[in-house]
Design an enzyme around this catalytic site. Structure first.
Site, PDB file in Angstrom:
ATOM      1  CG  HIS A  17      -1.935  -0.982   1.345  1.00 17.91           C
ATOM      2  ND1 HIS A  17      -2.102  -1.755   2.465  1.00 17.91           N
ATOM      3  CD2 HIS A  17      -2.902  -1.363   0.479  1.00 17.91           C
ATOM      4  CE1 HIS A  17      -3.121  -2.577   2.285  1.00 17.91           C
ATOM      5  NE2 HIS A  17      -3.617  -2.365   1.074  1.00 17.91           N
ATOM      6  CE  LYS A  41     -11.165  -6.852   2.296  1.00 18.72           C
ATOM      7  NZ  LYS A  41      -9.974  -6.091   1.918  1.00 18.72           N
ATOM      8  NE  ARG A  90      -3.129  -7.824  -4.358  1.00 19.04           N
ATOM      9  CZ  ARG A  90      -3.892  -8.099  -3.328  1.00 19.04           C
ATOM     10  NH1 ARG A  90      -3.378  -8.195  -2.136  1.00 19.04           N
ATOM     11  NH2 ARG A  90      -5.178  -8.294  -3.479  1.00 19.04           N
ATOM     12  CB  SER A 128      -4.416  -6.508   4.691  1.00 22.29           C
ATOM     13  OG  SER A 128      -4.003  -5.213   4.313  1.00 22.29           O
TER      14      SER A 128
END
Length: 163
Positions: A17, A41, A90, A128
């Site tokens: 990040h 989440k 990514r 994460s």
């Protein structure tokens, strides 16, 4: 003023990040890093804690502002008079979801474009979720998290493991 928003959950903020933040900040007069609410989440840190962690790790980047929003990104961008969203990618699987979100955001706010930045090779695998998994097993996190927040991460992990 040329302003962009880099949204995310940042739970926790990773070196990946931070790499996107520092690279995007070079392309805009102002970069708003916005901690967003993701209903899918269950965050490790509260939104306000994530804001504080981001402020610490971006303190040396003068044109970065940290914010929080629990509303639609398209509405937040409209309120902040911002026409660009920055998203890090990514892998191809990231692109499919982010492309769909870019189209939705453009539909909700026709003046809003999305700029994709590909992750640098050393961060292609980093998320994460992976950091949380590695932290659970006591892995060395120096290559994955900004040094300023490793102690916060370890403390929170210990608190969660006590429950």
């Amino acid at each position: 003023m040329n302003t962009a928003i880099y949204p995310g959950s940042f739970d926790p903020v990773t070196n990946g990040h931070l790499n996107i933040i520092s690279r995007a900040a070079k392309s805009f007069d102002k970069l708003i890093v916005c901690v967003m609410v993701n209903a899918d989440k269950r965050p490790m840190f509260t939104a306000l804690e994530r804001v504080e962690l981001l402020r610490r790790v971006t303190a040396d980047i003068p044109n970065v502002e940290i914010a929080h929003s629990d509303r639609l990104l398209a509405d937040f961008a409209r309120e902040r008079n911002c026409g660009v969203i920055v998203k890090g990618l990514r892998a191809m699987s990231d692109f499919e979801r982010e492309f769909q979100m870019a189209l939705i955001n453009r539909k909700l706010n026709p003046g809003l474009d999305t700029m994709f930045l590909t992750a640098e090779h050393q961060f292609m695998y980093l998320s994460s979720s992976i950091v949380k998994e590695m932290g659970h097993y006591g892995a060395d996190l120096r290559d994955f998290l900004p040094e300023q927040i490793i102690d916060d991460f370890r403390s929170r992990l210990a608190e969660l493991n006590e429950k």
